[in-house]
Scaffold this active site. Structure first.
Site, PDB file in Angstrom:
ATOM      1  N   GLY A  23     -16.056  11.098   1.486  1.00 26.11           N
ATOM      2  CA  GLY A  23     -15.635   9.932   1.088  1.00 26.11           C
ATOM      3  C   GLY A  23     -15.441   8.902   2.007  1.00 26.11           C
ATOM      4  N   ARG A  46       0.989  -1.157  -0.003  1.00 32.18           N
ATOM      5  CA  ARG A  46       0.083  -0.109  -0.025  1.00 32.18           C
ATOM      6  C   ARG A  46       0.822   1.193  -0.009  1.00 32.18           C
ATOM      7  NH1 ARG A  46      -3.983  -0.256   4.249  1.00 32.18           N
ATOM      8  NH2 ARG A  46      -4.757   1.673   3.480  1.00 32.18           N
ATOM      9  N   ASP A  96      -2.522   7.440   3.375  1.00 31.48           N
ATOM     10  CA  ASP A  96      -1.718   7.825   2.145  1.00 31.48           C
ATOM     11  C   ASP A  96      -1.492   9.579   2.399  1.00 31.48           C
ATOM     12  OD1 ASP A  96      -4.826   7.830   0.643  1.00 31.48           O
ATOM     13  OD2 ASP A  96      -3.872   9.937   0.955  1.00 31.48           O
ATOM     14  N   CYS A 115      15.107  -0.407  15.222  1.00 30.54           N
ATOM     15  CA  CYS A 115      14.709   0.929  15.474  1.00 30.54           C
ATOM     16  C   CYS A 115      15.835   1.761  15.423  1.00 30.54           C
ATOM     17  CB  CYS A 115      13.987   0.825  17.003  1.00 30.54           C
ATOM     18  SG  CYS A 115      13.862   2.581  17.676  1.00 30.54           S
ATOM     19  N   CYS A 124       8.456   2.259  16.716  1.00 29.41           N
ATOM     20  CA  CYS A 124       9.207   1.202  17.532  1.00 29.41           C
ATOM     21  C   CYS A 124       8.180   0.900  18.499  1.00 29.41           C
ATOM     22  CB  CYS A 124      10.446   1.623  17.986  1.00 29.41           C
ATOM     23  SG  CYS A 124      10.942   0.442  19.270  1.00 29.41           S
ATOM     24  N   HIS A 147      -5.668   7.998  11.960  1.00 26.27           N
ATOM     25  CA  HIS A 147      -5.369   6.543  11.872  1.00 26.27           C
ATOM     26  C   HIS A 147      -3.743   6.301  11.384  1.00 26.27           C
ATOM     27  CE1 HIS A 147      -9.900   5.512  11.126  1.00 26.27           C
ATOM     28  NE2 HIS A 147      -9.438   5.838  12.561  1.00 26.27           N
TER      29      HIS A 147
HETATM   30  C1  BV8 Z   1     -10.878   2.341  19.049  1.00 28.26           C
HETATM   31  C2  BV8 Z   1      -5.870   2.087   9.142  1.00 28.26           C
HETATM   32  C3  BV8 Z   1     -10.956   2.285  21.128  1.00 28.26           C
HETATM   33  C4  BV8 Z   1      -5.868   0.794   8.868  1.00 28.26           C
HETATM   34  C5  BV8 Z   1      -8.166   1.865   9.995  1.00 28.26           C
HETATM   35  C6  BV8 Z   1     -15.307  -4.461  18.448  1.00 28.26           C
HETATM   36  C7  BV8 Z   1     -13.932  -4.743  18.712  1.00 28.26           C
HETATM   37  C8  BV8 Z   1     -12.819  -3.855  18.514  1.00 28.26           C
HETATM   38  C9  BV8 Z   1     -13.210  -2.781  18.351  1.00 28.26           C
HETATM   39  C10 BV8 Z   1     -14.404  -2.279  17.990  1.00 28.26           C
HETATM   40  C11 BV8 Z   1     -15.434  -3.333  18.139  1.00 28.26           C
HETATM   41  N1  BV8 Z   1     -16.574  -2.469  17.613  1.00 28.26           N
HETATM   42  C12 BV8 Z   1     -16.303  -1.405  17.442  1.00 28.26           C
HETATM   43  C13 BV8 Z   1     -15.324  -1.165  17.405  1.00 28.26           C
HETATM   44  C14 BV8 Z   1     -14.301   0.216  17.472  1.00 28.26           C
HETATM   45  C15 BV8 Z   1     -13.785  -0.053  15.884  1.00 28.26           C
HETATM   46  C16 BV8 Z   1     -14.612   0.044  14.848  1.00 28.26           C
HETATM   47  O1  BV8 Z   1     -15.044   1.044  14.654  1.00 28.26           O
HETATM   48  N2  BV8 Z   1     -14.872  -1.124  14.149  1.00 28.26           N
HETATM   49  C17 BV8 Z   1     -15.867  -1.043  13.166  1.00 28.26           C
HETATM   50  C18 BV8 Z   1     -15.395  -2.227  12.227  1.00 28.26           C
HETATM   51  C19 BV8 Z   1     -17.315  -1.730  13.881  1.00 28.26           C
HETATM   52  N3  BV8 Z   1     -12.812   1.004  15.988  1.00 28.26           N
HETATM   53  C20 BV8 Z   1     -11.583   0.961  16.436  1.00 28.26           C
HETATM   54  O2  BV8 Z   1     -10.879  -0.240  16.682  1.00 28.26           O
HETATM   55  C21 BV8 Z   1     -10.787   2.116  16.645  1.00 28.26           C
HETATM   56  N4  BV8 Z   1     -10.211   2.322  17.701  1.00 28.26           N
HETATM   57  O3  BV8 Z   1     -12.205   2.238  18.959  1.00 28.26           O
HETATM   58  O4  BV8 Z   1     -10.096   2.401  20.156  1.00 28.26           O
HETATM   59  C22 BV8 Z   1      -9.937   2.182  22.121  1.00 28.26           C
HETATM   60  C23 BV8 Z   1     -10.211   3.095  23.209  1.00 28.26           C
HETATM   61  C24 BV8 Z   1      -9.478   3.158  24.490  1.00 28.26           C
HETATM   62  C25 BV8 Z   1      -8.126   2.455  24.201  1.00 28.26           C
HETATM   63  C26 BV8 Z   1      -7.730   1.819  23.213  1.00 28.26           C
HETATM   64  C27 BV8 Z   1      -8.586   1.820  22.167  1.00 28.26           C
HETATM   65  C28 BV8 Z   1      -9.731   2.210  15.351  1.00 28.26           C
HETATM   66  C29 BV8 Z   1     -10.375   1.991  14.240  1.00 28.26           C
HETATM   67  C30 BV8 Z   1      -9.129   2.451  13.322  1.00 28.26           C
HETATM   68  C31 BV8 Z   1      -8.732   1.153  12.320  1.00 28.26           C
HETATM   69  N5  BV8 Z   1      -7.732   1.732  11.160  1.00 28.26           N
HETATM   70  N6  BV8 Z   1      -7.284   2.361   9.215  1.00 28.26           N
HETATM   71  C32 BV8 Z   1      -5.217   0.965   7.352  1.00 28.26           C
HETATM   72  O5  BV8 Z   1      -5.704   1.857   6.715  1.00 28.26           O
HETATM   73  O6  BV8 Z   1      -4.605   0.049   6.955  1.00 28.26           O
HETATM   74  S1  BV8 Z   1      -9.869   1.902   9.609  1.00 28.26           S
HETATM   75  C33 BV8 Z   1     -10.139   2.197   7.921  1.00 28.26           C
HETATM   76  O7  BV8 Z   1     -11.308   1.807   7.658  1.00 28.26           O
HETATM   77  C34 BV8 Z   1      -9.803   3.566   7.412  1.00 28.26           C
HETATM   78  O8  BV8 Z   1      -8.680   4.164   8.115  1.00 28.26           O
HETATM   79  C35 BV8 Z   1     -10.979   4.049   7.925  1.00 28.26           C
HETATM   80  O9  BV8 Z   1     -11.314   4.702   9.003  1.00 28.26           O
HETATM   81  C36 BV8 Z   1     -11.992   3.103   7.817  1.00 28.26           C
HETATM   82  C37 BV8 Z   1     -13.619   3.149   7.095  1.00 28.26           C
HETATM   83  O10 BV8 Z   1     -12.961   3.108   5.730  1.00 28.26           O
HETATM   84  P1  BV8 Z   1     -13.669   4.553   4.892  1.00 28.26           P
HETATM   85  O11 BV8 Z   1     -12.438   5.504   4.889  1.00 28.26           O
HETATM   86  O12 BV8 Z   1     -15.206   4.850   5.360  1.00 28.26           O
HETATM   87  O13 BV8 Z   1     -13.675   3.867   3.548  1.00 28.26           O
HETATM   88  P2  BV8 Z   1     -14.817   2.605   3.007  1.00 28.26           P
HETATM   89  O14 BV8 Z   1     -14.118   1.860   2.021  1.00 28.26           O
HETATM   90  O15 BV8 Z   1     -15.559   2.029   4.284  1.00 28.26           O
HETATM   91  O16 BV8 Z   1     -15.953   3.751   2.479  1.00 28.26           O
HETATM   92  C38 BV8 Z   1     -15.274   4.459   1.416  1.00 28.26           C
HETATM   93  C39 BV8 Z   1     -16.790   5.657   1.207  1.00 28.26           C
HETATM   94  O17 BV8 Z   1     -16.206   6.256  -0.234  1.00 28.26           O
HETATM   95  C40 BV8 Z   1     -18.008   4.738   0.649  1.00 28.26           C
HETATM   96  O18 BV8 Z   1     -18.759   5.446   1.356  1.00 28.26           O
HETATM   97  C41 BV8 Z   1     -18.040   5.142  -0.785  1.00 28.26           C
HETATM   98  O19 BV8 Z   1     -19.284   5.397  -1.290  1.00 28.26           O
HETATM   99  C42 BV8 Z   1     -17.243   6.315  -1.124  1.00 28.26           C
HETATM  100  N7  BV8 Z   1     -16.629   6.560  -2.285  1.00 28.26           N
HETATM  101  C43 BV8 Z   1     -16.133   5.698  -3.136  1.00 28.26           C
HETATM  102  N8  BV8 Z   1     -15.540   6.380  -4.308  1.00 28.26           N
HETATM  103  C44 BV8 Z   1     -15.778   7.572  -4.197  1.00 28.26           C
HETATM  104  C45 BV8 Z   1     -16.337   7.765  -2.849  1.00 28.26           C
HETATM  105  N9  BV8 Z   1     -16.939   9.002  -2.560  1.00 28.26           N
HETATM  106  C46 BV8 Z   1     -16.668   9.851  -3.342  1.00 28.26           C
HETATM  107  N10 BV8 Z   1     -15.876   9.956  -4.689  1.00 28.26           N
HETATM  108  C47 BV8 Z   1     -15.434   8.617  -5.036  1.00 28.26           C
HETATM  109  N11 BV8 Z   1     -14.910   8.552  -6.056  1.00 28.26           N
END
Ligand code: BV8
Length: 226
Positions: free
Chosen positions: A171, A55, A90, A132, A113, A105
């Site tokens: 987005g 990526r 990105d 590191c 590290c 994120h």
């Molecule tokens: C946290 C980095 C708390 C990685 C990412 C159960 C167990 C564990 C956790 C959880 C759980 N239930 C809920 C949670 C919380 C969890 C969560 O939300 N899970 C979800 C699945 C339910 N969240 C977390 O774990 C977060 N941390 O809660 O910590 C905590 C508290 C105390 C102490 C410690 C911790 C951390 C979440 C971060 C994860 N990392 N990214 C990497 O990139 O490799 S998430 C990753 O997916 C992205 O960063 C982004 O945030 C996420 C969603 O992606 P989107 O950007 O929305 O993309 P997607 O494809 O979904 O949608 C694209 C959109 O664009 C669409 O709507 C589409 O229509 C539109 N589109 C497409 N083309 C176009 C367009 N729009 C315009 N023009 C176009 N051309």
């Protein structure tokens, strides 16, 4: 006017970078939980490292698109205070000229590290066991916030959301928290809310426009700057 913007993978889609929710639910051929969690890195560090190397290369080969440039133009204009929070890892916002992006994120460009927590510029291809530059331990990882890990700069983000006049989400599907909760936070704080997305997300916005970011975002910025 104080404008707080949240972007997701959709703003980089027209630059050729895959969004997270392709129809088969796979992301570059992987299930999210197999590559974007600390457990996945623990279990198979090489798979996760290879995934982020691919990526990082894809992001380096991609170009910012008209939506990235339009947001940089809005900030440069100086007529409004603009705070940009991105879920993307990105660097297309930076390469379009936006300064001070909040990468909640993390970022492909950075590594860290997990022994001494020092952050450093990531090589294009990371290797498991790389030492590191700070403490010399072989404990480096991509500086990405995985599921279950605390996002970065949440204090700064809360301050921004509580004082925003306008919150714009671009987005993102609104699937991942805490980012998906920002629109509600901003609404409660009295901000106007706008969504610019290919299709309506799960969030509740006062105004919502559907279409590709490269069409909607420049249009929205031009209207604001007119
Ligand atoms: C946290 C980095 C708390 C990685 C990412 C159960 C167990 C564990 C956790 C959880 C759980 N239930 C809920 C949670 C919380 C969890 C969560 O939300 N899970 C979800 C699945 C339910 N969240 C977390 O774990 C977060 N941390 O809660 O910590 C905590 C508290 C105390 C102490 C410690 C911790 C951390 C979440 C971060 C994860 N990392 N990214 C990497 O990139 O490799 S998430 C990753 O997916 C992205 O960063 C982004 O945030 C996420 C969603 O992606 P989107 O950007 O929305 O993309 P997607 O494809 O979904 O949608 C694209 C959109 O664009 C669409 O709507 C589409 O229509 C539109 N589109 C497409 N083309 C176009 C367009 N729009 C315009 N023009 C176009 N051309």
């Amino acid at each position: 006017m104080k404008i707080v913007i949240l972007t997701g993978a959709g703003i980089s889609a027209e630059s050729g970078l895959q969004t997270f929710r392709a129809e088969d639910g796979l992301w570059e051929g992987h299930r999210v939980e197999d590559v974007a969690t600390p457990e996945a890195f623990e279990r198979s560090p090489r798979t996760v490292t290879r995934f982020y190397n691919a990526r990082r290369i894809a992001a380096a080969e991609a170009q910012p698109n008209a939506a990235h440039y339009a947001l940089a133009r809005l900030a440069e204009d100086g007529g409004h205070e603009v705070i940009l929070i991105t879920q993307n890892v990105d660097d297309l916002h930076e390469r379009a000229g936006f300064e001070g992006v909040i990468h909640m994120h993390g970022s492909l460009a950075m590594a860290r590290c997990y022994e001494c927590n020092v952050q450093f510029d990531a090589p294009m291809e990371m290797v498991v066991g790389d030492c590191c530059p700070g403490c010399g331990a072989p404990t480096t990882r991509p500086d990405i916030v995985w599921f279950g890990e605390m996002p970065y700069q949440m204090e700064e983000i809360s301050d921004a959301l509580s004082t925003a006049d306008l919150f714009v989400s671009i987005g993102t599907s609104g699937n991942v928290y805490p980012a998906a909760g920002f629109v509600e936070f901003a609404t409660r704080a009295g901000a106007e809310t706008l969504e610019l997305n290919l299709e309506p997300s799960s969030g509740v916005f006062e105004n919502s426009r559907q279409g590709p970011a490269t069409v909607l975002v420049p249009q929205w910025v031009e209207d604001l700057l007119a």
